[in-house]
Design a protein around this motif. Structure first.
Motif, PDB file in Angstrom:
ATOM      1  N   TYR A   1       0.831  -1.199   0.000  1.00  0.00           N
ATOM      2  CA  TYR A   1       0.000   0.000   0.000  1.00  0.00           C
ATOM      3  C   TYR A   1       0.872   1.259   0.000  1.00  0.00           C
ATOM      4  N   PRO A   2       0.499   2.234  -0.791  1.00  0.00           N
ATOM      5  CA  PRO A   2       1.301   3.468  -0.838  1.00  0.00           C
ATOM      6  C   PRO A   2       1.106   4.306   0.420  1.00  0.00           C
ATOM      7  N   GLU A   3       2.068   5.176   0.651  1.00  0.00           N
ATOM      8  CA  GLU A   3       1.940   6.131   1.742  1.00  0.00           C
ATOM      9  C   GLU A   3       1.285   7.386   1.197  1.00  0.00           C
ATOM     10  N   PHE A   4       0.446   7.985   1.982  1.00  0.00           N
ATOM     11  CA  PHE A   4      -0.207   9.222   1.587  1.00  0.00           C
ATOM     12  C   PHE A   4       0.202  10.325   2.552  1.00  0.00           C
ATOM     13  N   TYR A   5       0.390  11.492   2.010  1.00  0.00           N
ATOM     14  CA  TYR A   5       0.693  12.657   2.821  1.00  0.00           C
ATOM     15  C   TYR A   5      -0.356  13.715   2.541  1.00  0.00           C
ATOM     16  N   ILE A   6      -0.790  14.387   3.557  1.00  0.00           N
ATOM     17  CA  ILE A   6      -1.722  15.498   3.380  1.00  0.00           C
ATOM     18  C   ILE A   6      -0.910  16.778   3.490  1.00  0.00           C
ATOM     19  N   LEU A   7      -0.900  17.518   2.414  1.00  0.00           N
ATOM     20  CA  LEU A   7      -0.162  18.780   2.385  1.00  0.00           C
ATOM     21  C   LEU A   7      -1.143  19.920   2.608  1.00  0.00           C
ATOM     22  N   LYS A   8      -0.955  20.632   3.660  1.00  0.00           N
ATOM     23  CA  LYS A   8      -1.839  21.752   3.978  1.00  0.00           C
ATOM     24  C   LYS A   8      -1.221  23.020   3.404  1.00  0.00           C
ATOM     25  N   VAL A   9      -1.512  23.235   2.138  1.00  0.00           N
ATOM     26  CA  VAL A   9      -0.900  24.321   1.379  1.00  0.00           C
ATOM     27  C   VAL A   9      -1.250  25.680   1.974  1.00  0.00           C
ATOM     28  N   ASP A  10      -2.473  25.817   2.484  1.00  0.00           N
ATOM     29  CA  ASP A  10      -2.889  27.115   3.026  1.00  0.00           C
ATOM     30  C   ASP A  10      -2.070  27.509   4.251  1.00  0.00           C
ATOM     31  N   ARG A  11      -1.455  26.567   4.941  1.00  0.00           N
ATOM     32  CA  ARG A  11      -0.625  26.866   6.117  1.00  0.00           C
ATOM     33  C   ARG A  11       0.832  27.113   5.766  1.00  0.00           C
ATOM     34  N   PHE A  12       1.192  26.889   4.522  1.00  0.00           N
ATOM     35  CA  PHE A  12       2.571  27.100   4.092  1.00  0.00           C
ATOM     36  C   PHE A  12       2.888  28.592   4.121  1.00  0.00           C
ATOM     37  N   ARG A  13       4.022  28.951   4.719  1.00  0.00           N
ATOM     38  CA  ARG A  13       4.370  30.364   4.942  1.00  0.00           C
ATOM     39  C   ARG A  13       5.279  30.953   3.859  1.00  0.00           C
ATOM     40  N   ASN A  14       5.386  30.294   2.716  1.00  0.00           N
ATOM     41  CA  ASN A  14       6.213  30.764   1.595  1.00  0.00           C
ATOM     42  C   ASN A  14       7.691  30.852   1.945  1.00  0.00           C
ATOM     43  N   LEU A  15       8.117  30.072   2.904  1.00  0.00           N
ATOM     44  CA  LEU A  15       9.523  30.004   3.286  1.00  0.00           C
ATOM     45  C   LEU A  15      10.108  28.765   2.611  1.00  0.00           C
ATOM     46  N   VAL A  16      10.924  28.985   1.597  1.00  0.00           N
ATOM     47  CA  VAL A  16      11.419  27.885   0.764  1.00  0.00           C
ATOM     48  C   VAL A  16      12.822  27.492   1.210  1.00  0.00           C
ATOM     49  N   LYS A  17      12.928  26.248   1.718  1.00  0.00           N
ATOM     50  CA  LYS A  17      14.224  25.724   2.158  1.00  0.00           C
ATOM     51  C   LYS A  17      14.595  24.421   1.461  1.00  0.00           C
ATOM     52  N   SER A  18      13.620  23.781   0.826  1.00  0.00           N
ATOM     53  CA  SER A  18      13.873  22.483   0.194  1.00  0.00           C
ATOM     54  C   SER A  18      13.078  22.374  -1.104  1.00  0.00           C
ATOM     55  N   LYS A  19      13.308  21.283  -1.816  1.00  0.00           N
ATOM     56  CA  LYS A  19      12.584  21.045  -3.065  1.00  0.00           C
ATOM     57  C   LYS A  19      11.095  20.834  -2.804  1.00  0.00           C
TER      58      LYS A  19
ATOM     59  N   ASP B   1       9.468  22.314  -0.442  1.00  0.00           N
ATOM     60  CA  ASP B   1       8.977  23.677  -0.217  1.00  0.00           C
ATOM     61  C   ASP B   1       8.744  24.402  -1.542  1.00  0.00           C
ATOM     62  N   GLU B   2       9.581  24.125  -2.552  1.00  0.00           N
ATOM     63  CA  GLU B   2       9.389  24.734  -3.871  1.00  0.00           C
ATOM     64  C   GLU B   2       8.042  24.296  -4.450  1.00  0.00           C
ATOM     65  N   TRP B   3       7.734  22.991  -4.311  1.00  0.00           N
ATOM     66  CA  TRP B   3       6.445  22.493  -4.783  1.00  0.00           C
ATOM     67  C   TRP B   3       5.290  23.100  -3.999  1.00  0.00           C
ATOM     68  N   MET B   4       5.447  23.236  -2.701  1.00  0.00           N
ATOM     69  CA  MET B   4       4.399  23.842  -1.872  1.00  0.00           C
ATOM     70  C   MET B   4       4.168  25.296  -2.306  1.00  0.00           C
ATOM     71  N   TYR B   5       5.247  26.007  -2.547  1.00  0.00           N
ATOM     72  CA  TYR B   5       5.138  27.397  -3.002  1.00  0.00           C
ATOM     73  C   TYR B   5       4.360  27.442  -4.321  1.00  0.00           C
ATOM     74  N   PHE B   6       4.712  26.539  -5.239  1.00  0.00           N
ATOM     75  CA  PHE B   6       4.039  26.482  -6.533  1.00  0.00           C
ATOM     76  C   PHE B   6       2.546  26.188  -6.372  1.00  0.00           C
ATOM     77  N   LEU B   7       2.220  25.209  -5.535  1.00  0.00           N
ATOM     78  CA  LEU B   7       0.822  24.832  -5.343  1.00  0.00           C
ATOM     79  C   LEU B   7       0.014  25.954  -4.688  1.00  0.00           C
ATOM     80  N   LYS B   8       0.645  26.690  -3.797  1.00  0.00           N
ATOM     81  CA  LYS B   8      -0.062  27.765  -3.109  1.00  0.00           C
ATOM     82  C   LYS B   8      -0.191  29.012  -3.977  1.00  0.00           C
TER      83      LYS B   8
END
Length: 143
Positions: A19-37, A39-46
């Motif tokens: 079974y695959p692992e699932f992660y829930i990404l709460k994009v609305d809580r992301f603070r636009n602080l990019v430190k990793s790849k 975070d780059e995806w989170m920034y893009f999604l938000k």
């Protein structure tokens, strides 16, 4: 745990391997602080945009698709025609290069045959060396 039958059927030893692992990404809580790849995806999604310094795999392709989806219907048609024209031009150039290489090889084989013939090399050897037919080599006399 998996039963012995399930292990044989799925060729896995543990449930986590099936079974695959699932992660829930709460994009609305992301603070636009990019430190990793990620975070780059989170920034893009938000923000529906990327910064030039972003290097996360697949991000540029995702941004291109997003930009394409933002085009109006007429802009998409114009863009699709433009891409088709570029592909057609690239194909024409590629075909011309292949044809030019083939013609160049044929001309160089004829030149080699000419030199071998002028050196009185037997025609059978010239045929083997160049891959030309006896008729093609005989026609060199007349030129």
């Amino acid at each position: 745990e998996l039963t012995p039958e399930q292990r044989n059927e799925f060729a896995k030893l543990e449930i986590k391997d099936i079974y695959p692992e699932f992660y829930i990404l709460k994009v609305d809580r992301f603070r636009n602080l990019v430190k990793s790849k990620l975070d780059e995806w989170m920034y893009f999604l938000k923000n529906s945009s990327i910064k030039p310094k972003f290097k996360a795999p697949g991000l540029l392709e995702a941004n291109e698709k997003l930009e394409y989806s933002r085009l109006s219907r007429s802009e998409r048609r114009a863009y699709d025609r433009y891409v088709d024209n570029i592909r057609s031009n690239d194909s024409t150039i590629y075909t011309a290069k292949l044809k030019g290489k083939a013609e160049g090889k044929a001309e160089s084989r004829m030149e080699i045959a000419r030199k071998l013939k002028s050196s009185n090399v037997p025609i059978d050897i010239i045929v083997k060396a160049t891959g030309l037919s006896k008729r093609e080599i005989d026609s060199l006399r007349r030129e």
